[in-house]
Design a protein around this motif. Sequence first.
Motif, PDB file in Angstrom:
ATOM      1  N   MET A 148      19.056 -28.010  -7.983  1.00 48.49           N
ATOM      2  CA  MET A 148      18.463 -27.891  -6.668  1.00 48.49           C
ATOM      3  C   MET A 148      19.427 -28.399  -5.603  1.00 48.49           C
ATOM      4  SD  MET A 148      15.386 -26.599  -6.673  1.00 48.49           S
ATOM      5  CE  MET A 148      14.425 -27.214  -5.336  1.00 48.49           C
ATOM      6  N   THR A 149      20.040 -29.529  -5.858  1.00 43.27           N
ATOM      7  CA  THR A 149      20.950 -30.086  -4.865  1.00 43.27           C
ATOM      8  C   THR A 149      22.077 -29.123  -4.561  1.00 43.27           C
ATOM      9  OG1 THR A 149      20.451 -32.333  -5.564  1.00 43.27           O
ATOM     10  CG2 THR A 149      22.486 -32.020  -4.352  1.00 43.27           C
ATOM     11  N   SER A 150      22.632 -28.509  -5.589  1.00 41.01           N
ATOM     12  CA  SER A 150      23.760 -27.606  -5.366  1.00 41.01           C
ATOM     13  C   SER A 150      23.345 -26.335  -4.633  1.00 41.01           C
ATOM     14  CB  SER A 150      24.425 -27.255  -6.695  1.00 41.01           C
ATOM     15  OG  SER A 150      23.525 -26.539  -7.523  1.00 41.01           O
ATOM     16  N   LEU A 151      22.068 -25.996  -4.642  1.00 39.26           N
ATOM     17  CA  LEU A 151      21.595 -24.814  -3.923  1.00 39.26           C
ATOM     18  C   LEU A 151      21.223 -25.107  -2.476  1.00 39.26           C
ATOM     19  CD1 LEU A 151      19.246 -23.039  -6.496  1.00 39.26           C
ATOM     20  CD2 LEU A 151      21.482 -22.283  -5.717  1.00 39.26           C
ATOM     21  N   LEU A 152      20.752 -26.315  -2.196  1.00 39.45           N
ATOM     22  CA  LEU A 152      20.126 -26.587  -0.903  1.00 39.45           C
ATOM     23  C   LEU A 152      20.922 -27.482   0.039  1.00 39.45           C
ATOM     24  CD1 LEU A 152      16.490 -27.108  -2.199  1.00 39.45           C
ATOM     25  CD2 LEU A 152      17.502 -25.039  -1.241  1.00 39.45           C
ATOM     26  N   HIS A 153      21.982 -28.107  -0.426  1.00 44.37           N
ATOM     27  CA  HIS A 153      22.729 -29.019   0.430  1.00 44.37           C
ATOM     28  C   HIS A 153      24.112 -28.456   0.733  1.00 44.37           C
ATOM     29  CE1 HIS A 153      19.627 -31.729  -1.109  1.00 44.37           C
ATOM     30  NE2 HIS A 153      19.816 -32.395   0.004  1.00 44.37           N
ATOM     31  N   TYR A 209      19.663 -15.105  -4.668  1.00 42.43           N
ATOM     32  CA  TYR A 209      19.196 -14.566  -5.948  1.00 42.43           C
ATOM     33  C   TYR A 209      17.899 -15.254  -6.385  1.00 42.43           C
ATOM     34  CZ  TYR A 209      19.050 -13.323 -10.885  1.00 42.43           C
ATOM     35  OH  TYR A 209      18.639 -12.882 -12.105  1.00 42.43           O
ATOM     36  N   VAL A 210      17.838 -16.565  -6.260  1.00 42.37           N
ATOM     37  CA  VAL A 210      16.623 -17.299  -6.630  1.00 42.37           C
ATOM     38  C   VAL A 210      15.449 -16.874  -5.747  1.00 42.37           C
ATOM     39  CG1 VAL A 210      15.554 -19.591  -6.655  1.00 42.37           C
ATOM     40  CG2 VAL A 210      17.810 -19.266  -7.645  1.00 42.37           C
ATOM     41  N   CYS A 211      15.718 -16.611  -4.476  1.00 46.79           N
ATOM     42  CA  CYS A 211      14.645 -16.194  -3.561  1.00 46.79           C
ATOM     43  C   CYS A 211      14.180 -14.771  -3.834  1.00 46.79           C
ATOM     44  CB  CYS A 211      15.116 -16.320  -2.117  1.00 46.79           C
ATOM     45  SG  CYS A 211      15.352 -18.028  -1.598  1.00 46.79           S
ATOM     46  N   ALA A 216      14.448 -15.561 -11.801  1.00 48.81           N
ATOM     47  CA  ALA A 216      15.325 -16.672 -11.430  1.00 48.81           C
ATOM     48  C   ALA A 216      14.524 -17.825 -10.842  1.00 48.81           C
ATOM     49  CB  ALA A 216      16.384 -16.199 -10.447  1.00 48.81           C
ATOM     50  N   ALA A 217      13.521 -17.513 -10.023  1.00 50.05           N
ATOM     51  CA  ALA A 217      12.679 -18.566  -9.449  1.00 50.05           C
ATOM     52  C   ALA A 217      11.916 -19.299 -10.544  1.00 50.05           C
ATOM     53  CB  ALA A 217      11.716 -17.964  -8.428  1.00 50.05           C
ATOM     54  N   ARG A 218      11.396 -18.555 -11.520  1.00 49.14           N
ATOM     55  CA  ARG A 218      10.670 -19.186 -12.628  1.00 49.14           C
ATOM     56  C   ARG A 218      11.614 -20.071 -13.446  1.00 49.14           C
ATOM     57  NH1 ARG A 218       7.420 -15.116 -15.447  1.00 49.14           N
ATOM     58  NH2 ARG A 218       5.923 -15.739 -13.881  1.00 49.14           N
ATOM     59  N   MET A 219      12.813 -19.586 -13.720  1.00 50.25           N
ATOM     60  CA  MET A 219      13.783 -20.375 -14.480  1.00 50.25           C
ATOM     61  C   MET A 219      14.116 -21.667 -13.747  1.00 50.25           C
ATOM     62  SD  MET A 219      17.346 -21.222 -14.548  1.00 50.25           S
ATOM     63  CE  MET A 219      17.855 -20.118 -13.267  1.00 50.25           C
ATOM     64  N   LEU A 220      14.330 -21.580 -12.443  1.00 43.81           N
ATOM     65  CA  LEU A 220      14.634 -22.775 -11.660  1.00 43.81           C
ATOM     66  C   LEU A 220      13.465 -23.750 -11.695  1.00 43.81           C
ATOM     67  CD1 LEU A 220      16.545 -24.240  -9.685  1.00 43.81           C
ATOM     68  CD2 LEU A 220      15.334 -23.065  -7.851  1.00 43.81           C
ATOM     69  N   ALA A 221      12.256 -23.241 -11.517  1.00 38.80           N
ATOM     70  CA  ALA A 221      11.071 -24.109 -11.526  1.00 38.80           C
ATOM     71  C   ALA A 221      10.876 -24.767 -12.883  1.00 38.80           C
ATOM     72  CB  ALA A 221       9.833 -23.306 -11.142  1.00 38.80           C
ATOM     73  N   GLU A 222      11.029 -23.999 -13.951  1.00 46.66           N
ATOM     74  CA  GLU A 222      10.849 -24.573 -15.290  1.00 46.66           C
ATOM     75  C   GLU A 222      11.908 -25.621 -15.589  1.00 46.66           C
ATOM     76  OE1 GLU A 222      10.751 -21.199 -17.889  1.00 46.66           O
ATOM     77  OE2 GLU A 222       8.606 -20.858 -17.528  1.00 46.66           O
ATOM     78  N   ASN A 223      13.133 -25.394 -15.170  1.00 46.10           N
ATOM     79  CA  ASN A 223      14.184 -26.380 -15.395  1.00 46.10           C
ATOM     80  C   ASN A 223      14.005 -27.607 -14.509  1.00 46.10           C
ATOM     81  OD1 ASN A 223      15.704 -25.149 -17.463  1.00 46.10           O
ATOM     82  ND2 ASN A 223      16.564 -23.731 -15.975  1.00 46.10           N
ATOM     83  N   LEU A 252       9.312 -27.286 -18.970  1.00 47.49           N
ATOM     84  CA  LEU A 252       8.611 -26.124 -19.473  1.00 47.49           C
ATOM     85  C   LEU A 252       7.108 -26.394 -19.482  1.00 47.49           C
ATOM     86  CD1 LEU A 252      11.008 -25.183 -22.398  1.00 47.49           C
ATOM     87  CD2 LEU A 252      10.774 -24.060 -20.182  1.00 47.49           C
ATOM     88  N   PRO A 253       6.304 -25.340 -19.460  1.00 49.56           N
ATOM     89  CA  PRO A 253       4.844 -25.530 -19.433  1.00 49.56           C
ATOM     90  C   PRO A 253       4.349 -26.334 -20.635  1.00 49.56           C
ATOM     91  CG  PRO A 253       5.417 -23.222 -19.169  1.00 49.56           C
ATOM     92  CD  PRO A 253       6.672 -23.945 -19.504  1.00 49.56           C
ATOM     93  N   PHE A 254       3.376 -27.152 -20.383  1.00 49.96           N
ATOM     94  CA  PHE A 254       2.734 -27.916 -21.455  1.00 49.96           C
ATOM     95  C   PHE A 254       1.677 -27.059 -22.123  1.00 49.96           C
ATOM     96  CE2 PHE A 254       4.146 -31.290 -18.549  1.00 49.96           C
ATOM     97  CZ  PHE A 254       4.838 -32.087 -19.441  1.00 49.96           C
TER      98      PHE A 254
END
Length: 50
Positions: free
Chosen positions: A1-6, A25-27, A32-39, A43-45
């Motif tokens: 996240m830091t490398s994408l937003l700062h 690409y994530v947007c 890609a958005a799901r992969m970013l969120a899961e990481n 991962l879902p419980f």
Amino acid sequence: MTSLLHRFDDHTPFMARLQHAELAYVCASQAAARMLAENYVGLPFAPLPA
């Protein structure tokens, strides 16, 4: 996240364009958005028993 937003002072113009492309690409990609969120949050419980 830091490398994408700062922004980083030591980024070359190429590195800044690459960062922007990765964020775009994530947007644009649900996968890609799901992969970013899961990481980011893990991962879902398994569902809890009712």
